[in-house]
Design a protein around this motif. Structure first.
Motif, short mmCIF file in Angstrom:
data_model
loop_
_atom_site.label_atom_id
_atom_site.label_comp_id
_atom_site.label_asym_id
_atom_site.label_seq_id
_atom_site.Cartn_x
_atom_site.Cartn_y
_atom_site.Cartn_z
N VAL A 98 40.38 11.31 72.67
CA VAL A 98 41.13 10.25 73.35
C VAL A 98 41.84 10.84 74.56
O VAL A 98 42.45 11.89 74.48
CB VAL A 98 42.16 9.61 72.38
N GLU A 99 41.72 10.15 75.68
CA GLU A 99 42.36 10.58 76.92
C GLU A 99 43.56 9.67 77.20
O GLU A 99 43.58 8.52 76.78
CB GLU A 99 41.38 10.45 78.09
N THR A 100 44.51 10.18 77.94
CA THR A 100 45.67 9.39 78.35
C THR A 100 45.40 8.80 79.72
O THR A 100 44.90 9.47 80.62
CB THR A 100 46.94 10.27 78.40
N LEU A 101 45.75 7.52 79.88
CA LEU A 101 45.58 6.82 81.14
C LEU A 101 46.91 6.15 81.47
O LEU A 101 47.45 5.39 80.66
CB LEU A 101 44.48 5.76 81.01
N SER A 102 47.44 6.42 82.64
CA SER A 102 48.70 5.81 83.07
C SER A 102 48.41 4.75 84.11
O SER A 102 47.63 4.99 85.04
CB SER A 102 49.63 6.86 83.66
N SER A 132 49.01 -0.18 73.45
CA SER A 132 47.85 0.65 73.74
C SER A 132 46.57 0.07 73.14
O SER A 132 45.52 0.06 73.79
CB SER A 132 48.06 2.07 73.23
N ARG A 154 43.29 -1.11 75.25
CA ARG A 154 41.94 -0.58 74.97
C ARG A 154 40.97 -1.72 74.73
O ARG A 154 39.84 -1.71 75.23
CB ARG A 154 41.97 0.36 73.76
#
Length: 83
Positions: free
Chosen positions: A2-6, A29, A33
């Motif tokens: 899982v990647e973090t996206l801001s 979140s 998604r």
């Protein structure tokens, strides 16, 4: 993995997202998604928008009733075409 996206959104959007997450008993979140997956899996968004057929379908849906089915291929219908 899982990647973090801001992302940046207006405060009102963030408030609405949190309220919807509470109502669905999930977290923001998970909603984001789900929304991203819907956008990415929709063929209309991949092509840049709805097709001409999709935009005009309701205008032409009744034209096939009673008209000749071979209008573009039968030489009889094309006799004076282009004159």
């Amino acid at each position: 993995m899982v990647e973090t996206l801001s992302i940046k959104v207006p405060r009102t959007t963030k408030t609405r997202l949190k309220a919807l997450a509470r109502a669905r008993k999930t977290n923001p979140s998970a909603l984001l998604r789900e929304a991203i997956e819907q956008v990415l899996s929709n063929p209309r968004t991949r092509s840049g928008g709805p097709s001409l057929h999709e935009l005009c379908h309701d205008l032409f849906e009744d034209l096939g009733a009673g008209g000749p089915q071979d209008l573009s291929s039968n030489p009889r219908h094309l006799k004076d075409f282009g004159r």
